[in-house]
Design an enzyme around this catalytic site. Structure first.
Site, mmCIF file in Angstrom:
data_model
loop_
_atom_site.group_PDB
_atom_site.id
_atom_site.type_symbol
_atom_site.label_atom_id
_atom_site.label_comp_id
_atom_site.label_asym_id
_atom_site.label_seq_id
_atom_site.Cartn_x
_atom_site.Cartn_y
_atom_site.Cartn_z
ATOM 1 N N ALA A 8 0.844 -1.208 0.000
ATOM 2 C CA ALA A 8 0.000 0.000 0.000
ATOM 3 C C ALA A 8 0.873 1.250 0.000
ATOM 4 O O ALA A 8 0.466 2.316 0.442
ATOM 5 C CB ALA A 8 -0.927 -0.019 1.215
ATOM 6 N N ALA A 10 3.709 3.832 -2.222
ATOM 7 C CA ALA A 10 3.476 4.859 -3.237
ATOM 8 C C ALA A 10 2.781 4.281 -4.471
ATOM 9 O O ALA A 10 1.745 4.793 -4.909
ATOM 10 C CB ALA A 10 4.813 5.495 -3.609
ATOM 11 N N ARG A 82 14.106 1.743 -5.525
ATOM 12 C CA ARG A 82 15.517 2.157 -5.530
ATOM 13 C C ARG A 82 15.663 3.593 -5.055
ATOM 14 O O ARG A 82 14.711 4.377 -5.070
ATOM 15 C CB ARG A 82 16.144 1.960 -6.904
ATOM 16 C CG ARG A 82 15.567 2.774 -8.019
ATOM 17 C CD ARG A 82 16.379 2.590 -9.295
ATOM 18 N NE ARG A 82 15.617 2.923 -10.481
ATOM 19 C CZ ARG A 82 16.160 3.108 -11.676
ATOM 20 N NH1 ARG A 82 17.459 2.993 -11.851
ATOM 21 N NH2 ARG A 82 15.390 3.415 -12.716
ATOM 22 N N ARG A 88 17.734 -0.944 -10.777
ATOM 23 C CA ARG A 88 16.610 -1.776 -10.326
ATOM 24 C C ARG A 88 17.117 -3.168 -9.922
ATOM 25 O O ARG A 88 16.581 -3.787 -9.002
ATOM 26 C CB ARG A 88 15.569 -1.905 -11.445
ATOM 27 C CG ARG A 88 14.916 -0.584 -11.850
ATOM 28 C CD ARG A 88 13.994 -0.834 -13.038
ATOM 29 N NE ARG A 88 13.326 0.365 -13.530
ATOM 30 C CZ ARG A 88 13.820 1.188 -14.462
ATOM 31 N NH1 ARG A 88 15.009 0.953 -14.981
ATOM 32 N NH2 ARG A 88 13.126 2.236 -14.870
ATOM 33 N N VAL A 118 4.762 -5.881 -10.403
ATOM 34 C CA VAL A 118 5.289 -4.527 -10.574
ATOM 35 C C VAL A 118 6.664 -4.397 -9.897
ATOM 36 O O VAL A 118 7.552 -3.687 -10.388
ATOM 37 C CB VAL A 118 4.305 -3.486 -9.984
ATOM 38 C CG1 VAL A 118 4.829 -2.064 -10.138
ATOM 39 C CG2 VAL A 118 2.931 -3.602 -10.639
ATOM 40 N N ASN A 120 10.371 -4.469 -8.570
ATOM 41 C CA ASN A 120 11.607 -4.564 -9.360
ATOM 42 C C ASN A 120 12.633 -5.498 -8.723
ATOM 43 O O ASN A 120 12.607 -5.682 -7.508
ATOM 44 C CB ASN A 120 12.217 -3.165 -9.498
ATOM 45 C CG ASN A 120 11.622 -2.404 -10.674
ATOM 46 O OD1 ASN A 120 11.459 -2.964 -11.753
ATOM 47 N ND2 ASN A 120 11.291 -1.141 -10.459
ATOM 48 N N ARG A 151 6.218 7.092 -21.051
ATOM 49 C CA ARG A 151 7.337 8.043 -20.953
ATOM 50 C C ARG A 151 7.905 8.372 -22.330
ATOM 51 O O ARG A 151 8.316 9.504 -22.592
ATOM 52 C CB ARG A 151 8.424 7.447 -20.057
ATOM 53 C CG ARG A 151 7.995 7.408 -18.606
ATOM 54 C CD ARG A 151 9.062 6.823 -17.726
ATOM 55 N NE ARG A 151 8.644 6.899 -16.337
ATOM 56 C CZ ARG A 151 9.046 6.055 -15.394
ATOM 57 N NH1 ARG A 151 9.891 5.068 -15.693
ATOM 58 N NH2 ARG A 151 8.633 6.198 -14.153
ATOM 59 N N HIS A 175 12.735 -4.123 -18.585
ATOM 60 C CA HIS A 175 12.442 -2.860 -17.890
ATOM 61 C C HIS A 175 13.679 -2.462 -17.062
ATOM 62 O O HIS A 175 13.710 -2.583 -15.849
ATOM 63 C CB HIS A 175 11.209 -3.035 -17.000
ATOM 64 C CG HIS A 175 10.828 -1.807 -16.244
ATOM 65 N ND1 HIS A 175 10.467 -0.622 -16.847
ATOM 66 C CD2 HIS A 175 10.754 -1.568 -14.904
ATOM 67 C CE1 HIS A 175 10.197 0.285 -15.925
ATOM 68 N NE2 HIS A 175 10.364 -0.261 -14.741
HETATM 69 N N1 LIG Z 1 7.560 -2.132 -12.827
HETATM 70 C C1 LIG Z 1 7.524 -0.814 -12.755
HETATM 71 O O1 LIG Z 1 7.365 -0.141 -13.773
HETATM 72 C C2 LIG Z 1 7.661 -0.113 -11.431
HETATM 73 C C3 LIG Z 1 7.331 1.229 -11.309
HETATM 74 C C4 LIG Z 1 7.458 1.842 -10.064
HETATM 75 C C5 LIG Z 1 7.907 1.106 -8.957
HETATM 76 N N2 LIG Z 1 8.222 -0.200 -9.131
HETATM 77 C C6 LIG Z 1 8.646 -1.018 -8.002
HETATM 78 O O2 LIG Z 1 7.518 -1.206 -7.156
HETATM 79 C C7 LIG Z 1 7.963 -1.470 -5.827
HETATM 80 C C8 LIG Z 1 7.217 -0.583 -4.838
HETATM 81 O O3 LIG Z 1 7.575 0.754 -5.006
HETATM 82 P P1 LIG Z 1 6.949 1.882 -4.051
HETATM 83 O O4 LIG Z 1 7.483 3.171 -4.504
HETATM 84 O O5 LIG Z 1 5.478 1.684 -3.943
HETATM 85 O O6 LIG Z 1 7.614 1.503 -2.660
HETATM 86 P P2 LIG Z 1 7.040 1.848 -1.189
HETATM 87 O O7 LIG Z 1 8.156 1.637 -0.244
HETATM 88 O O8 LIG Z 1 6.344 3.149 -1.202
HETATM 89 O O9 LIG Z 1 5.915 0.730 -0.950
HETATM 90 C C9 LIG Z 1 6.214 -0.625 -0.827
HETATM 91 C C10 LIG Z 1 5.256 -1.202 0.196
HETATM 92 O O10 LIG Z 1 5.434 -2.629 0.242
HETATM 93 C C11 LIG Z 1 5.183 -3.018 1.571
HETATM 94 N N3 LIG Z 1 5.709 -4.362 1.795
HETATM 95 C C12 LIG Z 1 6.992 -4.752 1.935
HETATM 96 N N4 LIG Z 1 7.045 -6.092 2.117
HETATM 97 C C13 LIG Z 1 5.782 -6.548 2.067
HETATM 98 C C14 LIG Z 1 5.200 -7.825 2.170
HETATM 99 N N5 LIG Z 1 5.936 -8.928 2.351
HETATM 100 N N6 LIG Z 1 3.858 -7.931 2.094
HETATM 101 C C15 LIG Z 1 3.083 -6.830 1.905
HETATM 102 N N7 LIG Z 1 3.582 -5.589 1.791
HETATM 103 C C16 LIG Z 1 4.923 -5.450 1.872
HETATM 104 C C17 LIG Z 1 5.855 -1.954 2.410
HETATM 105 O O11 LIG Z 1 5.393 -1.954 3.763
HETATM 106 C C18 LIG Z 1 5.500 -0.696 1.633
HETATM 107 O O12 LIG Z 1 4.323 -0.095 2.136
HETATM 108 C C19 LIG Z 1 9.475 -1.263 -5.859
HETATM 109 O O13 LIG Z 1 10.145 -2.509 -5.976
HETATM 110 C C20 LIG Z 1 9.693 -0.426 -7.110
HETATM 111 O O14 LIG Z 1 10.985 -0.576 -7.636
HETATM 112 C C21 LIG Z 1 8.113 -0.821 -10.336
HETATM 113 O O1 LIG Z 2 12.771 3.519 -11.714
HETATM 114 C C1 LIG Z 2 12.422 2.706 -10.878
HETATM 115 O O2 LIG Z 2 13.217 2.128 -10.130
HETATM 116 C C2 LIG Z 2 10.955 2.429 -10.669
HETATM 117 C C3 LIG Z 2 10.252 2.014 -11.903
HETATM 118 O O3 LIG Z 2 10.805 0.860 -12.474
HETATM 119 C C4 LIG Z 2 10.135 3.126 -12.904
HETATM 120 O O4 LIG Z 2 10.522 2.940 -14.053
HETATM 121 O O5 LIG Z 2 9.615 4.190 -12.524
#
Ligand SMILES: NC(=O)c1ccc[n+]([C@@H]2O[C@H](COP(=O)([O-])OP(=O)(O)OC[C@H]3O[C@@H](n4cnc5c(N)ncnc54)[C@H](O)[C@@H]3O)[C@@H](O)[C@H]2O)c1
Ligand SMILES: O=C(O)C[C@H](O)C(=O)O
Length: 308
Positions: A8, A10, A82, A88, A118, A120, A151, A175
Site C-alpha cells: 500500500a 506509493a 531504488r 533496479r 510490478v 523490481n 514516458r 524494464h
Molecule cells: N515495474 C515498474 O514499472 C515499477 C514502477 C514503479 C515502482 N516499481 C517497483 O515497485 C515497488 C514498490 O515501489 P513503491 O514506490 O510503492 O515503494 P514503497 O516503499 O512506497 O511501498 C512498498 C510497500 O510494500 C510493503 N511491503 C513490503 N514487504 C511486504 C510484504 N511482504 N507484504 C506486503 N507488503 C509489503 C511496504 O510496507 C510498503 O508499504 C518497488 O520494488 C519499485 O521498484 C516498479
Molecule cells: O525507476 C524505478 O526504479 C521504478 C520504476 O521501475 C520506474 O521505471 O519508474
C-alpha cells in the site's frame, strides 16, 4: 471484479486510486505488512469517493490474505524501491523473497487470479512468480512496457511540440535503464512516422531520455515514481476487467516468440479477460533484433541470481 493490490506504498496506493477513479471494479483490497498502513490508505482513498465520483469499495488489511479471497486480478507492488544512483537490479536481494511469498499467499486464496507483477527488478520478479506459482503463462503479466511507452510518448511529444494525444509509440525489451528499447522506427505523430519531423540526433535523444526515465525521476524524488506506474497498472487491469483486447507491451514468458525461451521480457501482447490472450510477434529489423537479444541476455543474467 475484485482486485487485490499488495503493497500500500506509493505505487500500490496510486494503483488503487486510479482503478477506483476509473470506476470499473466493484472492490479493491489493499494489503500491506506495515500495521494499519493499508487500512489508513484505504480509508483516505474512500473519503475521496464522493469527491471523485466512484463506487469502488476500497478496503485495507494488514497481512490477512483471507480478505483477498476470490480476487480476479492481483497486483504485486510490495518491496523496496531504488534510491538515486541505484539500478533496479540491485533490489533483487530483498524483493525476490517478498515476491515469492506474496505470490504464493495470493494463489492460496485466489486460485483463478490473473497476477500483475510490478516490484523490481520486474522482468526477473515476473519470472520468479512463474516459478513460485506455476500459473499458466497467460495469467502472469509484468508491468514495465506500458509505463516506459507512456514516458516515450511524453518525450516524443516534447520533441515534436505536439500534444501527447497526437503521438503513438512503444517500448519493448527489459524494464531496465539499458535493456529497454524505444521503437523509434514505428513511432508516429497522427500516423506519420516521427522521422518525418525529427532528426536522427533528436530521436536518439528521445530514446536516451526515455531509457533513463525511471532513474531521472528517482534522482528528482529521492525514491522512484508512482503516478505513471499506478496509471499504467490501472490501464492494464481495466483492459482485463473490460475485456478490451488492447495491445500493451508487457513482460511475458516467451516460448520461442522473438527467438527467445525461458525468459520474461517486454513485448506487445493483447490483454483481455484471460490476461495475455496473444503475444504479438512483430517483425523487427536487424538492429532491433540485436537490441532485444542483448536485453534478454541482461535479464537472464539477473534471473541467474534467483534461488528457487
Ligand atoms: N515495474 C515498474 O514499472 C515499477 C514502477 C514503479 C515502482 N516499481 C517497483 O515497485 C515497488 C514498490 O515501489 P513503491 O514506490 O510503492 O515503494 P514503497 O516503499 O512506497 O511501498 C512498498 C510497500 O510494500 C510493503 N511491503 C513490503 N514487504 C511486504 C510484504 N511482504 N507484504 C506486503 N507488503 C509489503 C511496504 O510496507 C510498503 O508499504 C518497488 O520494488 C519499485 O521498484 C516498479
Ligand atoms: O525507476 C524505478 O526504479 C521504478 C520504476 O521501475 C520506474 O521505471 O519508474
Amino acid at each position: 471484479m475484485k482486485v487485490t493490490v499488495v503493497g500500500a506504498g506509493a505505487v500500490g496506493a496510486s494503483c488503487a486510486e486510479y482503478i477506483a477513479i476509473k470506476n470499473f471494479a466493484s472492490e479493491v483490497v489493499l494489503l500491506d505488512i506495515k500495521e494499519g498502513f493499508a487500512e489508513g490508505k484505504a480509508m483516505d482513498l474512500m473519503q475521496t469517493a464522493s469527491l471523485n465520483g466512484f463506487d469502488t469499495k476500497i478496503t485495507g488489511v494488514t497481512g490477512d490474505y483471507s480478505q483477498t479471497a476470490g480476487s480476479d486480478v492481483c497486483v504485486i507492488t510490495s518491496g523496496i524501491p531504488r534510491k538515486p544512483g541505484m539500478t533496479r537490479e540491485e533490489l533483487i536481494g530483498i524483493n525476490a523473497g517478498i515476491v515469492k511469498n506474496v505470490s504464493t499467499s495470493l494463489l492460496e486464496h485466489s486460485p483463478n487470479m490473473i497476477l500483475i507483477v510490478v516490484s523490481n527488478p520486474m522482468d526477473t520478479m515476473t519470472y520468479l512468480a512463474h516459478k513460485a506459482t506455476g500459473l499458466p503463462k497467460n495469467r502472469i503479466i509484468g508491468m514495465g512496457g506500458a509505463l516506459d511507452s507512456a514516458r516515450f510518448k511524453y518525450r516524443l511529444a516534447e520533441a515534436l511540440g505536439a500534444p501527447i494525444s497526437d503521438v503513438d509509440g512503444m517500448v519493448i525489451g527489459g524494464h531496465s535503464d539499458t535493456g529497454m528499447f524505444p521503437l523509434t522506427r514505428l513511432a508516429t505523430r497522427n500516423s506519420v512516422p516521427v522521422s518525418e519531423f525529427l532528426s536522427e540526433e533528436r530521436l536518439n535523444q528521445v530514446k536516451e531520455d526515455t531509457k533513463v526515465g525511471g532513474a531521472t525521476l528517482t534522482k528528482l524524488l529521492g525514491t522512484s515514481a508512482w503516478y505513471a506506474p499506478g496509471a499504467a497498472v490501472s490501464g492494464m487491469v481495466q483492459a482485463i476487467a473490460c475485456d478490451t483486447k488492447k495491445i500493451f507491451p508487457c513482460s511475458t514468458l516467451l516460448d520461442g516468440e522473438y527467438g527467445l525461451t525461458d525468459i520474461c521480457l517486454g513485448v506487445p501482447v493483447v490483454l483481455g479477460k484471460d490476461g495475455i490472450e496473444k503475444i504479438v510477434d512483430i517483425t523487427l529489423n536487424e538492429e532491433e533484433k540485436a537490441h532485444l537479444a542483448a536485453s534478454a541476455e541482461g535479464v537472464k543474467k539477473t534471473n541467474g541470481l534467483l534461488e528457487f
